[in-house]
Design an enzyme around this catalytic site. Structure first.
Site, mmCIF file in Angstrom:
data_model
loop_
_atom_site.group_PDB
_atom_site.id
_atom_site.type_symbol
_atom_site.label_atom_id
_atom_site.label_comp_id
_atom_site.label_asym_id
_atom_site.label_seq_id
_atom_site.Cartn_x
_atom_site.Cartn_y
_atom_site.Cartn_z
ATOM 1 N N LYS A 132 0.827 -1.218 0.000
ATOM 2 C CA LYS A 132 0.000 0.000 0.000
ATOM 3 C C LYS A 132 0.858 1.264 0.000
ATOM 4 O O LYS A 132 0.431 2.304 -0.510
ATOM 5 C CB LYS A 132 -0.977 -0.015 1.183
ATOM 6 C CG LYS A 132 -0.341 0.067 2.560
ATOM 7 C CD LYS A 132 -0.130 1.480 3.057
ATOM 8 C CE LYS A 132 0.654 1.513 4.344
ATOM 9 N NZ LYS A 132 0.957 2.902 4.764
ATOM 10 N N THR A 169 -4.008 5.727 3.411
ATOM 11 C CA THR A 169 -2.784 6.360 2.921
ATOM 12 C C THR A 169 -2.918 6.918 1.506
ATOM 13 O O THR A 169 -2.080 7.704 1.081
ATOM 14 C CB THR A 169 -1.589 5.386 2.976
ATOM 15 O OG1 THR A 169 -1.941 4.176 2.316
ATOM 16 C CG2 THR A 169 -1.209 5.074 4.394
#
Length: 324
Positions: A189, A246
């Protein structure tokens, strides 16, 4: 397993936040910093240098002596992924057999291609390796704002004990036995968050961001399955949950790093884990024949092989295909 005494290695923003959170859960915390000035500042002000304005709980004792971790019943390694091996090696002489050591970094070591718990296994063979990951900003955890994460260990009984020891009403660790899945979610990620930041920096729009996150998650899931991760882990907090966080906030170092690239600036943040992980992630994907066009485009940009505009064009001109 009482786990009343916890050591946190690393007094950066994340280490300081975790120390405060663990103390809030009623544990005694030893917070180790390699910088003597940081130790002195914490002792004098009860604030961490990386989190000014956040007062540290009285249960947190700062130290610059690594030997002070010898009484810890569990250790949290809250250092960047590429520094985890050095930190674990420093801790090794001072730990008793079987002490749980929890990696709190998200990445894959460059050069060795080792995941965080593999590094712990190599440097601390007598310890029990675990990983903590999930959608969490240091400032939120330090302030005691509601946060949920995943804590995984091959021995799920130990994972559950750690979750109970570290958890509180506002810091909620869900335990798991899928160590690799949790590690993959956190590592992949970060690379995708750089891509999301580039979309923001280039002002390509909210629709492009939604497409990027969705197709990026498909990449993460393909990679995870190839390396043995469970589907429920990848769709959980440490996979999809962390990706959503994020890829949507400038509080993320990786998102901000990408935004700077998208705006045509040289990123100043040297702690964006995705910048170190991108190349090794894509190397590992190629070995397994995993299609990861977004991650590979980011790796090419970071390695100076593609410009940002060329990377965007390469993605927008891919052949049309069925979704999957």
């Amino acid at each position: 397993m009482a786990l009343a005494r916890i050591a946190v290695i690393g007094a950066g923003a994340w280490g300081t936040a975790l120390a405060n959170s663990v103390a809030r859960a009623g544990r005694d915390v030893t917070l180790w910093a390699r910088d003597a000035a940081a130790v002195a500042a914490i002792a004098a002000t009860r604030e961490g240098p990386r989190l000014p304005g956040i007062r540290l709980d009285q249960r947190v004792a700062a130290t610059g002596a690594i030997a002070d971790v010898k009484h810890a019943e569990a250790v949290l390694l809250a250092v960047p992924a590429q520094e985890l091996r050095v930190a674990a090696t420093a801790v090794a002489p001072h730990l008793a057999r079987g002490v749980p050591v929890v990696a709190c970094a998200k990445g894959i070591e460059r050069g060795t291609r080792r995941f965080m718990t593999e590094i712990i296994g190599e440097t601390l063979p007598k310890a029990t390796a675990a990983i903590l990951s999930g959608p969490s900003f240091a400032i939120d955890v330090a302030r005691g704002l509601p946060t949920a994460v995943t804590l995984a260990c091959a021995d799920e009984g130990i994972a559950a004990a750690l979750a109970h020891a570290l958890g509180s009403p506002t810091f909620r660790p869900y335990h798991s036995g899928d160590v690799r899945g949790v590690e993959i979610g956190g590592a992949a990620k970060n690379v995708l968050a750089i891509a999301a930041g580039i979309v923001q920096g280039r002002r390509l729009g909210a629709s492009a961001t939604a497409a990027l996150v969705t197709r990026g998650f498909a990449e993460l899931a393909r990679f995870g399955r190839a390396y043995g991760a469970r589907t429920e882990t990848l769709t959980g907090l440490s996979g999809l949950g962390d990706l959503v966080l994020t890829c949507a906030s400038p509080q993320s170092r990786n998102f901000s790093y990408g935004a700077a690239l998208g705006e045509g600036h040289a990123p100043g943040d040297k702690l964006a884990e995705g910048a170190f992980t991108a190349s090794v992630l894509t190397e590992m994907a190629r070995e397994k024949g995993v299609d990861m066009p977004i991650s590979m485009a980011i790796a090419a940009v970071l390695d100076g092989k593609l410009s940002v505009d060329a990377a965007i064009e390469s993605l927008l001109t891919r052949p049309f295909r069925a979704e999957g």
